[in-house]
Each structure stands twice: as C-alpha cells, then as structure tokens.
Scaffold this active site. Sequence first.
Site, mmCIF file in Angstrom:
data_model
loop_
_atom_site.group_PDB
_atom_site.id
_atom_site.type_symbol
_atom_site.label_atom_id
_atom_site.label_comp_id
_atom_site.label_asym_id
_atom_site.label_seq_id
_atom_site.Cartn_x
_atom_site.Cartn_y
_atom_site.Cartn_z
ATOM 1 N N GLY A 216 0.822 -1.208 0.000
ATOM 2 C CA GLY A 216 0.000 0.000 0.000
ATOM 3 C C GLY A 216 0.849 1.246 0.000
ATOM 4 N N GLY A 219 1.774 5.695 4.441
ATOM 5 C CA GLY A 219 0.794 6.338 5.317
ATOM 6 C C GLY A 219 -0.582 5.714 5.326
ATOM 7 N N GLY A 221 -1.276 2.887 6.626
ATOM 8 C CA GLY A 221 -1.491 2.137 7.862
ATOM 9 C C GLY A 221 -0.979 0.711 7.838
ATOM 10 C CE LYS A 222 3.124 0.075 3.474
ATOM 11 N NZ LYS A 222 2.677 1.456 3.232
ATOM 12 C CD GLU A 439 -6.235 29.693 -7.844
ATOM 13 O OE1 GLU A 439 -6.990 28.709 -7.991
ATOM 14 O OE2 GLU A 439 -4.999 29.607 -7.954
ATOM 15 C CG ASP A 514 -3.124 25.129 -12.990
ATOM 16 O OD1 ASP A 514 -3.111 24.427 -11.970
ATOM 17 O OD2 ASP A 514 -3.420 26.335 -13.008
HETATM 18 P P1 ADP Z 1 2.608 2.961 6.507
HETATM 19 O O1 ADP Z 1 3.381 1.988 7.320
HETATM 20 O O2 ADP Z 1 1.593 2.336 5.624
HETATM 21 O O3 ADP Z 1 3.437 3.932 5.763
HETATM 22 P P2 ADP Z 1 1.664 3.746 9.076
HETATM 23 O O4 ADP Z 1 1.107 2.456 9.517
HETATM 24 O O5 ADP Z 1 2.967 4.124 9.656
HETATM 25 O O6 ADP Z 1 1.742 3.832 7.504
HETATM 26 O O7 ADP Z 1 0.590 4.861 9.369
HETATM 27 C C1 ADP Z 1 0.914 6.126 9.873
HETATM 28 C C2 ADP Z 1 -0.141 6.627 10.825
HETATM 29 O O8 ADP Z 1 -1.347 6.917 10.131
HETATM 30 C C3 ADP Z 1 -0.514 5.587 11.850
HETATM 31 O O9 ADP Z 1 0.287 5.684 12.973
HETATM 32 C C4 ADP Z 1 -1.946 5.936 12.172
HETATM 33 O O10 ADP Z 1 -2.020 6.836 13.222
HETATM 34 C C5 ADP Z 1 -2.459 6.604 10.929
HETATM 35 N N1 ADP Z 1 -3.330 5.690 10.184
HETATM 36 C C6 ADP Z 1 -3.110 5.205 8.952
HETATM 37 N N2 ADP Z 1 -4.132 4.416 8.555
HETATM 38 C C7 ADP Z 1 -4.997 4.375 9.575
HETATM 39 C C8 ADP Z 1 -6.254 3.704 9.788
HETATM 40 N N3 ADP Z 1 -6.802 2.926 8.857
HETATM 41 N N4 ADP Z 1 -6.869 3.890 10.966
HETATM 42 C C9 ADP Z 1 -6.326 4.681 11.903
HETATM 43 N N5 ADP Z 1 -5.159 5.322 11.773
HETATM 44 C C10 ADP Z 1 -4.492 5.192 10.621
HETATM 45 ZN ZN ZN Z 2 -4.059 27.093 -11.273
#
Ligand code: ADP
Ligand code: ZN
Length: 614
Positions: A216, A219, A221-222, A439, A514
């Site tokens: 994925g 960010g 949530g992996k 804009e 753009d």
């Molecule tokens: P990845 O490892 O995919 O790059 P992370 O697991 O480190 O991402 O996610 C970063 C932060 O984003 C987590 O600590 C969490 O707080 C937030 N986050 C991401 N996805 C979710 C989710 N589905 N539910 C709650 N928090 C999430």
């Molecule tokens: Zn523009």
Amino acid sequence: MPNGTPPPPRPQYKPPRKNGNSFTYVVLFALILTFAYYLFNPQGGPNGNGLAEEIPLNTFIASYEARDYKSIEVKGDKIYGENEEGTRVYAVRPLTDGLSELGLSDPKNPTEIKVVSTEAAAFWSNVIASWLPIILFIALIIFMAKQLGKGANNAFTFGKSQARVYNKDKNKTTFKDVAGMDEAKEELVEVVDFLKHPKKYTKIGAKIPRGVMLVGAPGTGKTLLARAVAGEANVPFFSISGSEFVEMFVGVGASRVRDLFQKAKRNAPCIIFIDEIDAVGRQRGFGMGGGHDEREQTLNQILTEMDGFEKDTNVIVVAATNRPDVLDKALMRPGRFDRRVIIDMPNLKERLEIIKVHTRGKPMAKGIKYEKIAQQTPGFSGADIENLVNEAAILAAKEGKKTIGQTHLEVSIEKVGLGPERKSRVLSPEEKKITAYHEVGHALVGHSLPGCDPVHKVTIISRGMALGATWFVPEDDKHLHAVSKFEDEICSLLGGYLAEKIFFKEVTTGASSDLKRATQIARRMVTEYGMSEELGPIIYSETSGQFMGTEMGSSRDYSEQIAAKIDAEVKKIIDAQMKRTTKIINDNKPLMTKISEDLLKKEVLSKEEFEAYF
Ligand code: ADP
Ligand code: ZN
Ligand code: MG
C-alpha cells in the site's frame, strides 16, 4: 495512539546510571578548576592579594631599607610589602634565598615581618603544574579503554538481529485502533487463526501460508495494521525494519536474518514482521554501486530461511512495502510471500472512521460534522488525517480554546493539503489580481461543466508553493472515469491559464503546474486508457530503468512513428479543450470580473458564496 481513557501509568524504563563515569568527570573538572585558579592567580594562591603590584626585588629591598613599609609578609617565593596608606606591592625572591640573605632581617628596622610560609604555596602550584597533565593523560587512557571495551562487546552482537519483541502488557495496538481496512483485517485474522489452530487446517490438507505481503501507499497504515496483529494475536511478534539488515559490512544482513529466523523458530508459533522490505528485497542483479552485493546476500538468506521452515513450523512472515514493483519476483512465488494484502487509500467511509479513531478521547466541540471533513479530504491517507487532527488540536490550543471545533478541522485540511499559510510572502497588487482571475478561471469553468466536481472553496491566500487554490470536492469516491470527465477536468485546469491570457493578454509562470497536470491527463487518455480514436485500445507503455532507486532513462515499446502520433493526439485533445474553455470564459466575462474583484477583496470565497453568483 488516541485511546478512550488515558493509559494506566506503566513503569518507566530507566537507562542504567553510569556512576563511575560521572565521578571521573567530577574529579577531572575539579582538577582543571584548581589548575586554572593557580594559573590566573600567580600571587600565591588562596590568600594572595590580586591587587598587589609586582616590583623588582632590588627596589623592594631598597624601600625596606628606607623604612617605607609598615609591614612585610613572606608567602612562598613572594614577599609583600604594605606602606602606611595600605598600598601593597610584592617582589619575587629566589626560593633558595632566605630573609637574612636578602638583607630583610635587620633587627634595627622596625618594619613588622610576618612569615606565612616559605615554600608551601610554591610547592603546591609546582605539584599541580607538573602532575596535572599526567593525571589528565591517565584519565584519558582509562576513558578510551572503556570505549574500546564497549566496542569489543558490540562485536559479538553485531550479527544478531535487533528485532523487537512485542509483549502483551505493553500499551498495545488492537484492531480497534485501525479504522476501515476490513478485507485486510479479515485476511490477517485468518492468518493468526492458522497459527493458533494449525491442526484444524492441516487435517484437511491445507498448507499454512508462509508469508503475507502488505502492499500500500505510504501512510495507509501498513505498520499500524501489523502492530495491531501483534496486539491481537497473542503470539510472540518479532518486528524489524528492512533497513536494519543493511549495514556497512557485507554479510551482516544475512547473519542477522539467520539469527532472526532462529529466534523465531525457538519461539514458534510466532510472527515475524519485516517492515519496508523493499530496502532489501529489490530485484537482484539489477542495482549498481556498492551496497548491492550485501542486499542480494540478505535477500537470498531470507528466501532460504523461508524455504527452510519444516512443514510444521508455525512461523508466519508478514512484510510491508510501498514499492511492490521493485521487489524480486522470487519473493512473491508460492511458498514465500504467497498472500498479498492490498491496502488502498481510504475511501469516504473509511476516512470518516479514521477521523473518529483519531478524535477519540480528544476534547471535541459538540455537533461537529465529521462527514463534512471526510468529504473534503479525498486523497488523504490515514497518516494525513492523523496529522490533520493534530494540527486542529494545535490550532485550538493556540487560540486558548478548551475544545477542538469544526473550523479548526477545516482550516487544518488546507494546511495539511497545501502547506502552512505564507503570511510573509507579500504579493504585489498586480500579482494578487492575476492570481484572483486565475483561480476564478478554474472555478467558473469547473462550475459550468458537468464532469467537474463541485467547487468547494476559492482562495488567494498563499500556502506552501501555491499562490492561490481552488478546491473541487467530489460528492462520492469515483472508481471509473469517462472520457467526458477527463475532458472537463482538463478544461477546468486550463481555466486558470486562459483567464490570465484573456484578461491580461499574457501568461505567467503560475499556470505551469496546471498545464503539466492537464498534459498528463491527456497523455494517459491516449497511452493508458485507449481513449483516442486514432491509436485505438492499445497500451503504449514506457518502462524506466533504475539507478540506485531513482529513474534513469527509459525505454518504450513502440516506434518513433507511434510516439509522434501520441504527441499529435495529446495536442489534439488539449486544443479541443482550449477551444471549449475559451468559449466558456468569453461568454462569462462580466461575471468573471465581478467574482474576481470580490475575491480580491475577501481573499476567500466559500462554496455558498461562490454558488450565489449563478
Ligand atoms: P505505513 O506503514 O503504511 O506507511 P503507518 O502504519 O505508519 O503507515 O501509518 C501512519 C499513521 O497513520 C498511523 O500511525 C496511524 O495513526 C495513521 N493511520 C493510517 N491508517 C490508519 C487507519 N486505517 N486507521 C487509523 N489510523 C491510521
Ligand atoms: Zn491554477
Ligand atoms: Mg510503515
């Protein structure tokens, strides 16, 4: 992790105190101070009078004989004389000469003579001056020996994996902290069930999966999901990041992998989690430069270890990556990471849930419309949303509020999306005017076309790199896009450019991003989506070579003639949309002027304010 109730206080980890070391430092410091004291107080140590002036010994003796002094004081190698007015002078004598040798003990002379010491002060300053360097030197040697000792200890643990083991009673993450991702959770629950009740599966001939790859965008949530599995599974969970295998020395990574898997086998059933596996799992024989050999060895070792599990070893390897495209094919074949769990960017409903997870336990104002926030954040990852809620909390605290309100959240969307407001960047009136028309060009063209999302906000407050922004917010997440939608989108992108051209007769650099996006969309329509009549439903792809993780050169699988045709088709699409957009703007010139002038005054137009013009 936001939780409903504050976590119970848990014993704090205290780093071991190094008493011995700090004692050494105190002694050293004291010695240096003493030394400095003597160095800058040559008049004889603690009792010396810093105000006395030095005079030659001959003069001193002459003054004594002339009975100029009320009293004389002998302190080490210095002789102080004080006259009637209280002025003090001193002379330095050779330590070998006593008072009588110097002629200072004339019994007829009424000058009062006081001998404090004849050698003590000199003795001590001599001792310190000669011994201090040696003491310092010895201390330094002891200190270095200690450091070396530490290094020697390290050498034995160098090849050991530094995997962290999660234990159960730590402030643990559970599936409750992970919003959405239902399919991914289900898959992982199944894996955990395999670990706990292997018989159930092996009885009917099912093989236990060896590895699960979480794929994925950053960010999404992996890592969080893996941590939640650790919290839920109730089996030991070894967590390590791919980059921790990579060291300066070849072979360390492989030995760490070996150690990690050995530990895991001893603790089976258990889970190994390798985060950011792309750090070691890149395609072999592909990279250039130094670190490449080491990575290859490490990867080979992972593959070997995963194959080496006996049938009944209950160890499952979970790995996470955001670059599945660069991973070695061998990692993905059955028997290794044969399960892939795709973690998508959160959709509308999931975003709503993530907002709720992160606002849980925070003082939120009553009646906040979380749905509105979720709607305004398409393209935000879970991490972005966490960031957004945090920014809102900071904002509320700055204003001295007790609760976080709707406006705090909404203002933070822009901040997270585009960067902080740039109050220091001052635009000239002319630049401001151009930005306003630009804009409004986007907004008005977008509003007139059915394929564009509704305008949510128009602003000319500069943020991050942007001088202004027009926000279009979709009502729903869309998964399929039709040709007409792409064309309308290109029109609204060109709206800014054409507004500048039509109203100011020239174009600024502000339109470049753009135009880039518009061109990208057009090119994709032709090469990826088969939307051009001329070229038909064929994918014309380019593959780019890689050099140390960055793109380098590219090769395409079509001829020069086709390349020229693609360019022509892209131009055709853009030209057609230019015509449509020009017409829309020309037809609405008075309205555009009015909206732009209002925007110049107000700086921000909300959705309602903007729609009121139509
Ligand atoms: P990845 O490892 O995919 O790059 P992370 O697991 O480190 O991402 O996610 C970063 C932060 O984003 C987590 O600590 C969490 O707080 C937030 N986050 C991401 N996805 C979710 C989710 N589905 N539910 C709650 N928090 C999430
Ligand atoms: Zn523009
Ligand atoms: Mg991660």
